[in-house]
Write a protein that holds these residues in place. Structure first.
Motif, mmCIF file in Angstrom:
data_model
loop_
_atom_site.group_PDB
_atom_site.id
_atom_site.type_symbol
_atom_site.label_atom_id
_atom_site.label_comp_id
_atom_site.label_asym_id
_atom_site.label_seq_id
_atom_site.Cartn_x
_atom_site.Cartn_y
_atom_site.Cartn_z
ATOM 1 N N ARG A 173 -68.578 -13.009 37.676
ATOM 2 C CA ARG A 173 -69.599 -12.603 38.481
ATOM 3 C C ARG A 173 -69.336 -11.331 39.194
ATOM 4 N NH1 ARG A 173 -73.881 -15.981 37.454
ATOM 5 N NH2 ARG A 173 -72.928 -18.227 36.945
ATOM 6 N N THR A 174 -70.012 -10.247 39.050
ATOM 7 C CA THR A 174 -69.797 -9.084 39.452
ATOM 8 C C THR A 174 -70.232 -8.939 41.051
ATOM 9 O OG1 THR A 174 -70.610 -7.981 37.482
ATOM 10 C CG2 THR A 174 -70.630 -6.525 39.278
ATOM 11 N N GLN A 175 -69.460 -8.491 41.923
ATOM 12 C CA GLN A 175 -69.519 -8.152 43.164
ATOM 13 C C GLN A 175 -70.076 -6.721 43.512
ATOM 14 O OE1 GLN A 175 -65.536 -9.758 44.156
ATOM 15 N NE2 GLN A 175 -66.468 -11.190 45.251
ATOM 16 N N SER A 176 -69.463 -5.851 42.879
ATOM 17 C CA SER A 176 -69.985 -4.477 43.146
ATOM 18 C C SER A 176 -69.546 -3.700 41.701
ATOM 19 C CB SER A 176 -69.254 -3.964 44.224
ATOM 20 O OG SER A 176 -67.711 -3.520 44.076
ATOM 21 N N VAL A 177 -69.477 -2.418 41.888
ATOM 22 C CA VAL A 177 -69.170 -1.618 40.375
ATOM 23 C C VAL A 177 -67.680 -1.542 40.313
ATOM 24 C CG1 VAL A 177 -70.954 -0.164 40.523
ATOM 25 C CG2 VAL A 177 -69.162 0.700 41.743
ATOM 26 N N LYS A 178 -66.659 -2.070 41.439
ATOM 27 C CA LYS A 178 -65.313 -1.844 41.353
ATOM 28 C C LYS A 178 -64.765 -3.259 41.318
ATOM 29 C CE LYS A 178 -64.964 2.536 43.247
ATOM 30 N NZ LYS A 178 -64.148 3.347 44.254
ATOM 31 N N LYS A 179 -65.632 -4.510 41.807
ATOM 32 C CA LYS A 179 -64.813 -5.718 41.764
ATOM 33 C C LYS A 179 -65.806 -6.550 41.142
ATOM 34 C CE LYS A 179 -63.372 -6.597 46.078
ATOM 35 N NZ LYS A 179 -63.375 -6.723 47.496
ATOM 36 N N ALA A 180 -65.205 -7.918 40.706
ATOM 37 C CA ALA A 180 -65.792 -8.952 40.164
ATOM 38 C C ALA A 180 -64.907 -10.331 40.363
ATOM 39 C CB ALA A 180 -66.081 -8.936 38.772
ATOM 40 N N LEU A 181 -65.292 -11.496 40.367
ATOM 41 C CA LEU A 181 -64.675 -12.567 40.478
ATOM 42 C C LEU A 181 -64.800 -13.404 38.996
ATOM 43 C CD1 LEU A 181 -65.773 -14.573 43.586
ATOM 44 C CD2 LEU A 181 -63.343 -13.865 42.973
ATOM 45 N N LEU A 182 -63.550 -14.005 38.673
ATOM 46 C CA LEU A 182 -63.559 -14.456 37.237
ATOM 47 C C LEU A 182 -62.901 -15.857 37.397
ATOM 48 C CD1 LEU A 182 -61.108 -11.876 35.475
ATOM 49 C CD2 LEU A 182 -63.779 -11.578 35.802
ATOM 50 N N PHE A 183 -63.817 -16.813 36.912
ATOM 51 C CA PHE A 183 -63.745 -18.402 36.873
ATOM 52 C C PHE A 183 -63.310 -18.679 35.341
ATOM 53 C CE2 PHE A 183 -67.039 -17.171 40.073
ATOM 54 C CZ PHE A 183 -66.543 -18.012 40.951
ATOM 55 N N GLN A 184 -62.009 -19.338 35.440
ATOM 56 C CA GLN A 184 -61.246 -19.521 34.048
ATOM 57 C C GLN A 184 -60.962 -20.880 33.735
ATOM 58 O OE1 GLN A 184 -58.251 -16.551 34.723
ATOM 59 N NE2 GLN A 184 -59.516 -14.797 33.981
ATOM 60 N N LEU A 185 -61.102 -21.296 32.603
ATOM 61 C CA LEU A 185 -60.674 -22.565 32.242
ATOM 62 C C LEU A 185 -59.675 -22.509 30.871
ATOM 63 C CD1 LEU A 185 -60.541 -25.580 32.396
ATOM 64 C CD2 LEU A 185 -62.450 -25.629 30.454
#
Length: 262
Positions: A75-87
């Protein structure tokens, strides 16, 4: 008749040329559309606008003591940051584990192995863009750090032995475990054995990594990731006899990632 033959020959030569020209035109149009799309993405990112809001990816991972696979939603938060959800699920082996052949029966087995070990991880990572944002044909480098929870699945390593003329599966923790170490052996473990005796050991993990994405300005993700994983379990993991059991595992890994941005 001669004119008709010449017309057929002419058509036979002209049609492939026309088809080739159409194909070349289609390729040029697709290339121009792709370049325009990339230019638009570059401008938006230079202006601080988010182009792709999420991505879906998966891949394979090779540890220094095993292998595994994973799925990821970003899920992109900004052009420099994102959250990654992993299994992630993997199979891990003790570094001293070795497959041998019993000299009496010829059976191949991992002598002294107590359990198959399958860590199943569910976690979140924060992703930071480090560099190469401006190079549309280059590589995007990101740093990912995070962690989560683990369900350490232990499946007993069961070997088929000859017990008083009857072929039965025994494990290290079985009541008749003397057969496990001494035989006589009939066969090694089969794929389906031991799943009805699964045990779960919970734990937590921390994972820092660097990701090199070769599809920065494309909808497709093609990336290579290298990193480290530290895992801590609520109790010691029995993997191999005559070795020290551990609660903490520190491993290195490399992963290949494929996916799509939206």
């Amino acid at each position: 008749m001669k004119k008709l033959f010449l017309m057929v020959v002419a058509v036979a030569f002209v049609l492939p040329v026309i088809a080739q020209q159409k194909e070349n035109t289609t390729k040029r149009n697709k290339k121009e559309e792709r370049n325009q799309r990339i230019n638009a993405v570059v401008r938006q990112e230079e202006e601080g606008l988010v182009t792709y809001k999420k991505h879906f990816a998966g891949g394979g991972k090779l540890f220094n003591d095993g292998y595994g696979g994973f799925l990821e939603i970003g899920r992109t938060q900004s052009v420099k940051k994102a959250l990654l959800f992993q299994l992630e699920i993997s199979e891990r082996k003790h570094v001293k584990e070795e497959k041998i052949q019993d000299p009496f029966s010829g059976v191949q087995l991992s002598y002294g192995k107590i359990n198959f070990f399958y860590p199943v991880k569910l976690g979140v990572q924060q992703q930071f863009v480090l560099g190469n944002k401006g190079n549309r044909n280059g590589v995007s480098v990101t740093a990912n750090i995070g962690g989560g929870i683990i369900a350490g699945l232990l499946r007993p390593y069961l070997i088929k032995v000859d017990k008083a003329g009857e072929a039965v599966f025994v494990g290290y923790e079985s009541a008749d475990s003397a057969y496990f170490l001494n035989g006589p052996y009939v066969s090694g473990p089969s794929f389906g054995t031991g799943f009805n005796q699964l045990k779960v050991t919970p734990g937590i993990y921390l994972k820092p990594a660097l990701r090199f994405d070769y599809g920065k300005y494309n909808e497709m993700i093609n990336a290579l990731e290298v990193g480290l994983t530290g895992e801590f379990y609520s109790k010691k993991i029995p993997q191999l006899i005559y070795t020290k059991q551990q609660r903490f595992f520190f491993t290195a890994f490399v992963a290949i990632i494929f996916g799509r941005r939206k």
